[in-house]
Scaffold this motif. Structure first.
Motif, PDB file in Angstrom:
ATOM      1  N   VAL A 141      28.278 -19.624 -20.123  1.00 17.37           N
ATOM      2  CA  VAL A 141      28.271 -19.482 -18.737  1.00 17.37           C
ATOM      3  C   VAL A 141      26.766 -19.551 -18.199  1.00 17.37           C
ATOM      4  O   VAL A 141      25.830 -19.054 -18.928  1.00 17.37           O
ATOM      5  CB  VAL A 141      28.770 -17.853 -18.354  1.00 17.37           C
ATOM      6  N   GLY A 142      26.539 -20.298 -17.225  1.00 20.10           N
ATOM      7  CA  GLY A 142      25.144 -20.701 -16.737  1.00 20.10           C
ATOM      8  C   GLY A 142      25.070 -21.534 -15.595  1.00 20.10           C
ATOM      9  O   GLY A 142      26.227 -22.092 -15.181  1.00 20.10           O
ATOM     10  N   ASN A 143      23.945 -21.591 -14.851  1.00 20.25           N
ATOM     11  CA  ASN A 143      23.801 -22.721 -13.850  1.00 20.25           C
ATOM     12  C   ASN A 143      23.705 -24.127 -14.388  1.00 20.25           C
ATOM     13  O   ASN A 143      23.217 -24.295 -15.413  1.00 20.25           O
ATOM     14  CB  ASN A 143      22.615 -22.122 -12.802  1.00 20.25           C
ATOM     15  N   ILE A 144      24.272 -25.059 -13.435  1.00 21.04           N
ATOM     16  CA  ILE A 144      24.405 -26.364 -13.903  1.00 21.04           C
ATOM     17  C   ILE A 144      22.890 -27.031 -13.740  1.00 21.04           C
ATOM     18  O   ILE A 144      22.615 -27.839 -14.616  1.00 21.04           O
ATOM     19  CB  ILE A 144      25.458 -27.222 -12.862  1.00 21.04           C
ATOM     20  N   ARG A 145      21.932 -26.572 -13.059  1.00 16.97           N
ATOM     21  CA  ARG A 145      20.722 -26.961 -13.175  1.00 16.97           C
ATOM     22  C   ARG A 145      20.174 -26.923 -14.247  1.00 16.97           C
ATOM     23  O   ARG A 145      19.310 -27.744 -14.929  1.00 16.97           O
ATOM     24  CB  ARG A 145      19.804 -26.330 -12.113  1.00 16.97           C
ATOM     25  N   ASN A 146      20.054 -25.842 -14.749  1.00 15.69           N
ATOM     26  CA  ASN A 146      19.649 -25.457 -16.294  1.00 15.69           C
ATOM     27  C   ASN A 146      20.167 -26.403 -17.237  1.00 15.69           C
ATOM     28  O   ASN A 146      19.786 -26.880 -18.397  1.00 15.69           O
ATOM     29  CB  ASN A 146      19.417 -24.065 -16.626  1.00 15.69           C
ATOM     30  N   ALA A 147      21.594 -26.421 -17.083  1.00 19.79           N
ATOM     31  CA  ALA A 147      22.501 -26.867 -18.241  1.00 19.79           C
ATOM     32  C   ALA A 147      22.124 -28.633 -18.299  1.00 19.79           C
ATOM     33  O   ALA A 147      22.039 -29.128 -19.503  1.00 19.79           O
ATOM     34  CB  ALA A 147      23.836 -27.054 -17.855  1.00 19.79           C
ATOM     35  N   LEU A 190      24.086 -33.247 -25.660  1.00 17.37           N
ATOM     36  CA  LEU A 190      25.140 -32.607 -25.726  1.00 17.37           C
ATOM     37  C   LEU A 190      26.178 -33.270 -24.741  1.00 17.37           C
ATOM     38  O   LEU A 190      27.262 -32.712 -24.671  1.00 17.37           O
ATOM     39  CB  LEU A 190      25.067 -31.103 -25.319  1.00 17.37           C
ATOM     40  N   ASN A 191      25.681 -34.178 -24.055  1.00 12.63           N
ATOM     41  CA  ASN A 191      26.750 -34.793 -22.832  1.00 12.63           C
ATOM     42  C   ASN A 191      27.953 -35.321 -23.351  1.00 12.63           C
ATOM     43  O   ASN A 191      28.904 -35.233 -22.773  1.00 12.63           O
ATOM     44  CB  ASN A 191      26.031 -36.149 -22.282  1.00 12.63           C
ATOM     45  N   ASN A 192      28.107 -35.801 -24.542  1.00  4.20           N
ATOM     46  CA  ASN A 192      29.374 -36.046 -25.301  1.00  4.20           C
ATOM     47  C   ASN A 192      30.257 -35.003 -25.899  1.00  4.20           C
ATOM     48  O   ASN A 192      31.170 -35.251 -26.485  1.00  4.20           O
ATOM     49  CB  ASN A 192      29.213 -37.163 -26.222  1.00  4.20           C
ATOM     50  N   THR A 229      19.317 -30.152 -18.062  1.00  2.00           N
ATOM     51  CA  THR A 229      18.216 -30.145 -18.867  1.00  2.00           C
ATOM     52  C   THR A 229      18.420 -30.087 -20.359  1.00  2.00           C
ATOM     53  O   THR A 229      18.031 -30.930 -21.360  1.00  2.00           O
ATOM     54  CB  THR A 229      17.008 -29.392 -18.436  1.00  2.00           C
ATOM     55  N   VAL A 230      19.312 -29.215 -20.769  1.00  2.00           N
ATOM     56  CA  VAL A 230      19.721 -28.618 -22.080  1.00  2.00           C
ATOM     57  C   VAL A 230      20.476 -29.838 -22.710  1.00  2.00           C
ATOM     58  O   VAL A 230      20.356 -30.208 -23.789  1.00  2.00           O
ATOM     59  CB  VAL A 230      20.477 -27.487 -22.400  1.00  2.00           C
ATOM     60  N   LEU A 244      20.066 -20.312 -22.352  1.00  3.15           N
ATOM     61  CA  LEU A 244      21.090 -21.143 -22.129  1.00  3.15           C
ATOM     62  C   LEU A 244      21.025 -22.237 -23.067  1.00  3.15           C
ATOM     63  O   LEU A 244      22.333 -22.684 -23.370  1.00  3.15           O
ATOM     64  CB  LEU A 244      21.179 -21.780 -20.731  1.00  3.15           C
ATOM     65  N   ASP A 245      19.989 -22.680 -23.379  1.00  2.00           N
ATOM     66  CA  ASP A 245      20.037 -23.655 -24.616  1.00  2.00           C
ATOM     67  C   ASP A 245      20.777 -23.145 -25.975  1.00  2.00           C
ATOM     68  O   ASP A 245      21.389 -24.007 -26.447  1.00  2.00           O
ATOM     69  CB  ASP A 245      18.465 -23.863 -25.082  1.00  2.00           C
ATOM     70  N   ALA A 246      20.445 -21.943 -26.301  1.00  2.00           N
ATOM     71  CA  ALA A 246      21.114 -21.291 -27.339  1.00  2.00           C
ATOM     72  C   ALA A 246      22.719 -21.157 -27.166  1.00  2.00           C
ATOM     73  O   ALA A 246      23.467 -21.604 -27.963  1.00  2.00           O
ATOM     74  CB  ALA A 246      20.682 -20.074 -27.849  1.00  2.00           C
ATOM     75  N   ALA A 247      22.878 -21.040 -25.968  1.00  8.82           N
ATOM     76  CA  ALA A 247      24.339 -20.521 -25.640  1.00  8.82           C
ATOM     77  C   ALA A 247      25.315 -22.019 -25.754  1.00  8.82           C
ATOM     78  O   ALA A 247      26.411 -22.080 -26.087  1.00  8.82           O
ATOM     79  CB  ALA A 247      24.558 -19.834 -24.432  1.00  8.82           C
ATOM     80  N   LEU A 248      24.539 -23.059 -25.168  1.00 10.50           N
ATOM     81  CA  LEU A 248      25.404 -24.292 -25.200  1.00 10.50           C
ATOM     82  C   LEU A 248      25.401 -24.917 -26.533  1.00 10.50           C
ATOM     83  O   LEU A 248      26.478 -25.486 -26.616  1.00 10.50           O
ATOM     84  CB  LEU A 248      24.448 -25.423 -24.001  1.00 10.50           C
ATOM     85  N   ARG A 249      24.429 -25.035 -27.240  1.00 12.56           N
ATOM     86  CA  ARG A 249      24.198 -25.162 -28.576  1.00 12.56           C
ATOM     87  C   ARG A 249      25.542 -24.526 -29.487  1.00 12.56           C
ATOM     88  O   ARG A 249      26.020 -25.225 -30.270  1.00 12.56           O
ATOM     89  CB  ARG A 249      22.993 -25.158 -29.242  1.00 12.56           C
ATOM     90  N   ALA A 250      25.639 -23.328 -29.197  1.00 16.60           N
ATOM     91  CA  ALA A 250      26.501 -22.620 -29.919  1.00 16.60           C
ATOM     92  C   ALA A 250      28.071 -22.849 -29.618  1.00 16.60           C
ATOM     93  O   ALA A 250      28.921 -22.938 -30.480  1.00 16.60           O
ATOM     94  CB  ALA A 250      26.293 -21.221 -29.850  1.00 16.60           C
TER      95      ALA A 250
END
Length: 245
Positions: free
Chosen positions: A174-180, A189-191, A182-183, A158-164
């Protein structure tokens, strides 16, 4: 054999070499559920498993393993239990899902904040979008089925997906908010990236026992002990201790 084990104990060798009754539970690196902090494996799933196994008079040891490899091990029975599993009918064929779930995750879509995108729960709105998912993860059986007609790209985490998504390589992840969460904090990435309401699924997070593992005859006892943790309020206390409300 008994004398050999006593000799090993006397010599002070590691307990994993001594005890044939250490049952193996494993998970991927799932924040707050099972993760490695320095030399220790900790998390809600670890503490719950330890308490349940203690009630059964059994010992548990823990490992963190790649998710697809771990599912294969569950199929063949080389791992006794898996921490952090979403229910699917396919997984039910080789894992026993122990009620109740230890937590409930919201599975979300994530997009850049500057993306012009509206989501109201209609999967037709995802047509044509470039979507990043984590290889081997289920995002709920409804999405898994719908994904066959979508532009899905599998990434290793999910780290790679959100960075991409943050870099504009994909429209959505797509992923769960709990993991996200942390990423977001780790990658700042919050902004840049945000979760899009409503969730695409709300899924129970389970501890499962391999149908071919050494605990396959202990499912009822495991469920009873877990139910007692839930009824006593101890499960809720542990959730709150890890910030999982």
């Amino acid at each position: 054999m008994r004398n050999y084990i006593l000799i090993l104990v006397f010599l002070g060798l590691p307990s994993t070499l001594v005890s044939a009754q250490d049952y193996l539970f494993a998970g991927d690196r799932f924040p707050l559920l099972i993760e490695k902090n320095e030399s220790r494996i900790t998390g809600l799933g670890v503490e719950v498993t330890q308490q349940v196994m203690a009630q059964l008079g059994l010992n548990a040891r823990f490992e963190i393993l790649p998710w697809k490899r771990l599912l294969h091990m569950a199929r063949e029975g080389s791992v006794d239990g898996v921490i952090g599993v979403y229910h699917t009918s396919r997984r039910e064929a080789y894992m026993r899902f122990v009620e109740p779930p230890i937590y409930v995750d919201d599975v979300m879509l994530f997009a850049r904040k500057d993306l012009d995108f509206s989501w109201k729960g209609d999967f037709r709105d995802l047509q044509g979008k470039r979507i990043a998912v984590v290889r081997g993860w289920s995002n709920g059986e409804v999405f898994d089925k719908q994904s066959k007609s979508l532009r899905i790209n599998e990434l290793e985490s999910l780290d790679a997906a959100l960075r991409a998504v943050g870099k504009g390589h994909y429209d959505l992840a797509v992923g769960n908010i709990r993991n996200a969460r942390t990423v977001f904090e780790r990658r700042n990435l919050n902004n840049v990236v945000e979760a899009i309401e409503p969730p695409i699924a709300t899924l129970g997070v389970y501890i499962t026992l391999s149908s071919r593992g050494r605990l396959h005859n202990h499912v009822d006892a495991f469920a009873q002990a877990l139910g007692q943790l839930n009824d006593s309020g101890e499960l809720k206390r542990l959730q709150q201790a890890y910030g999982l409300h």
